[in-house]
Design a protein around this motif. Structure first.
Motif, PDB file in Angstrom:
ATOM      1  N   ALA A   1      50.373  43.529  41.521  1.00  0.00           N
ATOM      2  CA  ALA A   1      50.274  44.225  39.546  1.00  0.00           C
ATOM      3  C   ALA A   1      50.933  43.643  39.179  1.00  0.00           C
ATOM      4  CB  ALA A   1      50.318  45.314  40.072  1.00  0.00           C
ATOM      5  N   LEU A   2      52.371  43.172  39.799  1.00  0.00           N
ATOM      6  CA  LEU A   2      53.327  42.839  38.725  1.00  0.00           C
ATOM      7  C   LEU A   2      52.879  40.978  38.463  1.00  0.00           C
ATOM      8  CD1 LEU A   2      56.556  43.272  40.757  1.00  0.00           C
ATOM      9  CD2 LEU A   2      56.169  44.063  37.778  1.00  0.00           C
ATOM     10  N   GLN A   3      51.544  40.346  39.315  1.00  0.00           N
ATOM     11  CA  GLN A   3      51.301  39.045  39.129  1.00  0.00           C
ATOM     12  C   GLN A   3      50.212  38.737  38.037  1.00  0.00           C
ATOM     13  OE1 GLN A   3      53.102  36.670  39.670  1.00  0.00           O
ATOM     14  NE2 GLN A   3      51.525  35.404  38.707  1.00  0.00           N
ATOM     15  N   GLY A   4      49.801  40.020  38.507  1.00  0.00           N
ATOM     16  CA  GLY A   4      48.126  40.840  37.413  1.00  0.00           C
ATOM     17  C   GLY A   4      49.156  40.158  36.016  1.00  0.00           C
ATOM     18  N   ILE A   5      49.970  41.414  35.544  1.00  0.00           N
ATOM     19  CA  ILE A   5      50.475  41.195  34.641  1.00  0.00           C
ATOM     20  C   ILE A   5      50.878  39.871  33.739  1.00  0.00           C
ATOM     21  CG2 ILE A   5      52.497  42.070  32.961  1.00  0.00           C
ATOM     22  CD1 ILE A   5      52.525  44.996  35.497  1.00  0.00           C
ATOM     23  N   SER A   6      51.652  38.998  35.335  1.00  0.00           N
ATOM     24  CA  SER A   6      52.513  38.210  34.452  1.00  0.00           C
ATOM     25  C   SER A   6      51.230  37.387  34.350  1.00  0.00           C
ATOM     26  CB  SER A   6      53.252  37.394  35.505  1.00  0.00           C
ATOM     27  OG  SER A   6      53.203  35.924  35.551  1.00  0.00           O
ATOM     28  N   GLU A   7      49.507  36.840  34.845  1.00  0.00           N
ATOM     29  CA  GLU A   7      48.653  36.431  34.176  1.00  0.00           C
ATOM     30  C   GLU A   7      48.376  36.700  33.474  1.00  0.00           C
ATOM     31  OE1 GLU A   7      48.174  33.170  36.198  1.00  0.00           O
ATOM     32  OE2 GLU A   7      49.261  34.137  37.530  1.00  0.00           O
ATOM     33  N   LEU A   8      48.286  38.348  32.795  1.00  0.00           N
ATOM     34  CA  LEU A   8      47.694  38.260  31.388  1.00  0.00           C
ATOM     35  C   LEU A   8      48.800  38.385  30.585  1.00  0.00           C
ATOM     36  CD1 LEU A   8      45.818  40.671  30.834  1.00  0.00           C
ATOM     37  CD2 LEU A   8      47.383  42.642  30.723  1.00  0.00           C
ATOM     38  N   ILE A   9      49.546  38.255  30.770  1.00  0.00           N
ATOM     39  CA  ILE A   9      50.819  37.328  29.961  1.00  0.00           C
ATOM     40  C   ILE A   9      50.309  36.112  29.348  1.00  0.00           C
ATOM     41  CG2 ILE A   9      53.821  36.654  29.293  1.00  0.00           C
ATOM     42  CD1 ILE A   9      53.910  39.911  30.946  1.00  0.00           C
ATOM     43  N   LYS A  10      50.640  35.202  30.502  1.00  0.00           N
ATOM     44  CA  LYS A  10      50.430  33.407  29.942  1.00  0.00           C
ATOM     45  C   LYS A  10      48.571  33.616  29.211  1.00  0.00           C
ATOM     46  CE  LYS A  10      50.966  33.068  34.953  1.00  0.00           C
ATOM     47  NZ  LYS A  10      51.099  32.492  35.716  1.00  0.00           N
ATOM     48  N   ARG A  11      47.427  34.168  30.024  1.00  0.00           N
ATOM     49  CA  ARG A  11      46.492  33.963  29.637  1.00  0.00           C
ATOM     50  C   ARG A  11      46.932  34.499  27.788  1.00  0.00           C
ATOM     51  NH1 ARG A  11      46.384  32.458  33.807  1.00  0.00           N
ATOM     52  NH2 ARG A  11      44.974  32.158  35.200  1.00  0.00           N
ATOM     53  N   VAL A  12      47.350  35.340  27.291  1.00  0.00           N
ATOM     54  CA  VAL A  12      47.591  35.780  25.612  1.00  0.00           C
ATOM     55  C   VAL A  12      48.319  35.026  25.424  1.00  0.00           C
ATOM     56  CG1 VAL A  12      48.452  37.951  24.839  1.00  0.00           C
ATOM     57  CG2 VAL A  12      47.215  38.603  26.759  1.00  0.00           C
ATOM     58  N   ALA A  13      49.437  35.019  25.726  1.00  0.00           N
ATOM     59  CA  ALA A  13      49.974  33.599  25.231  1.00  0.00           C
ATOM     60  C   ALA A  13      48.660  32.288  24.987  1.00  0.00           C
ATOM     61  CB  ALA A  13      51.154  33.318  25.844  1.00  0.00           C
ATOM     62  N   PHE A  14      48.669  31.466  26.069  1.00  0.00           N
ATOM     63  CA  PHE A  14      47.397  30.616  25.577  1.00  0.00           C
ATOM     64  C   PHE A  14      46.100  30.856  24.492  1.00  0.00           C
ATOM     65  CE2 PHE A  14      43.015  29.013  27.308  1.00  0.00           C
ATOM     66  CZ  PHE A  14      43.331  27.920  26.654  1.00  0.00           C
ATOM     67  N   LEU A  15      45.898  31.994  24.804  1.00  0.00           N
ATOM     68  CA  LEU A  15      44.885  32.544  23.302  1.00  0.00           C
ATOM     69  C   LEU A  15      45.922  32.144  21.672  1.00  0.00           C
ATOM     70  CD1 LEU A  15      42.710  35.140  25.334  1.00  0.00           C
ATOM     71  CD2 LEU A  15      41.739  32.926  25.002  1.00  0.00           C
TER      72      LEU A  15
END
Length: 199
Positions: free
Chosen positions: A150-164
């Motif tokens: 779940a923590l890694q999911g949150i990290s990936e979510l942050i990275k995708r939003v930052a990318f967008l």
């Protein structure tokens, strides 16, 4: 957003360390399995504890390595369907998948498995097999593993939003699966061979 990106990097580093440590459990499982088989065949001696520790360690590899696998983009994906889409569409698919599937399921498993672990821990539950091991360490692997996921999911979510939002450029490993990277390498090798033939 900068604080969230720092949090993402901290989570990535955590799962990187856990994943690298977990890799050594594969060696431990292999050695225990080999020793158990050798002792059983050579001396006709066996123990359920040896079998159960193999199961525990295999579970640890699977559960503790799940976050690491997500970090390395090694989970099963639907790349066959979305490989023709742009990086932005990929980012949106990852965001929606994380929000509506990965995080809810992880939270549910953490919630449900914590009670099972606490019951095993407080009761001192032991495997019913003769010579079996205590069960709470194995039960603890489930909530811990899904917490890391779940923590890694949150990290990936942050990275995708930052990318967008233009705040972060995704690495090639974040954008492409291992299969896609391999296919790209094969395509480049074939093009290089074809070019060499024409020379």
């Amino acid at each position: 957003m900068d604080a969230l990106i720092r949090l993402s990097r901290w989570i990535d580093a955590l799962n990187e360390k856990v994943g690298q440590a977990t890799i050594w459990l594969i060696l431990a499982v292999t050695l225990i399995s080999a020793i158990n088989a050798t002792v059983r065949k050579a001396f006709d001696v066996s123990s359920n504890a040896f079998l159960e520790i193999q199961w525990y360690l295999f579970s640890a590899v699977f559960l503790l390595g799940a976050g690491y696998a997500l970090l390395k983009n090694a989970h099963v994906r639907i790349d066959v369907l979305v490989s023709r889409f742009s990086s932005r569409v990929h980012a949106w698919i990852d965001i929606l998948g994380t929000l509506f599937f990965l995080l809810p399921i992880s939270v549910m498993v953490i919630w449900l498995s914590w009670g099972v672990f606490m019951t095993a821990y407080t009761s001192g539950e032991i495997s019913p097999s003769a010579g079996g091991l205590i069960l709470w360490p194995a039960r603890l692997l489930v909530p811990v593993g899904f917490t890391l996921l779940a923590l890694q999911g949150i990290s990936e979510l942050i990275k995708r939003v930052a990318f967008l939002t233009g705040r972060l450029k995704l690495d090639a490993a974040d954008e492409a699966s291992a299969e896609e990277l391999l296919a790209e390498d094969i395509r480049r090798m074939q093009e290089a061979k074809g070019g060499a033939r024409h020379d």
